[in-house]
Design a protein around this motif. Sequence first.
Motif: not given
Length: 190
Positions: A2-30
């Motif tokens: 379950d923890y492995l699925l939680f980790l994969i889900g967090t990294a890919l399915v609920n990605n901070m940048v592409l799903v939550h749209f958080l952290g776009l500034c460094p992605v675009m800037g760096v």
Amino acid sequence: MDYLLFLIGTALVNNMVLVHFLGLCPVMGVSSKLDASLSMGLATAFVMTIGGISSWLIEHYVLLPLGIGFVRILAYIVLIAGLVQLMELLIRKGSPLLHRSLGIYLPLITTNCAVIGVPLISVRENHSLAEASLYGFGSALGFTLVMVIFAGMRERLALARVPAAFAGAPIAFVSAGLLALTFMGFGGLI
């Protein structure tokens, strides 16, 4: 498992940048160079992971027992600022060249909305310490993955013939949108 699925889900399915749209500034800037993107991703990963664990501890051992949950955001910002200062000191001593290449973006990790978003979402979802740790690490993994993929895309785009109207930031945003659509395909995984 379950923890492995939680980790994969967090990294890919609920990605901070592409799903939550958080952290776009460094992605675009760096993300114009692959090595700087990887370094920035790893530096942010350190802060997100340690910040996720530390913020859970502060939440459950300081804020909730004292009934001062209203200072949550302020406490998390102070915590994250301290972690960023520690990391910046370590990078400056360990690799001055890397410190110069990251430039202003290194101290700006403090105000990165993805970094503050991890503990706030973790509190909202009422994660356990293990889940908060995995959520911080998975979010950091996803952030770093997006940084590296996006840097690779931008390096390729720098060599491509792009119409003048799309040159620079417009093609970067179109590419980010296509990358977000790609990550939406992981939604059926978990």
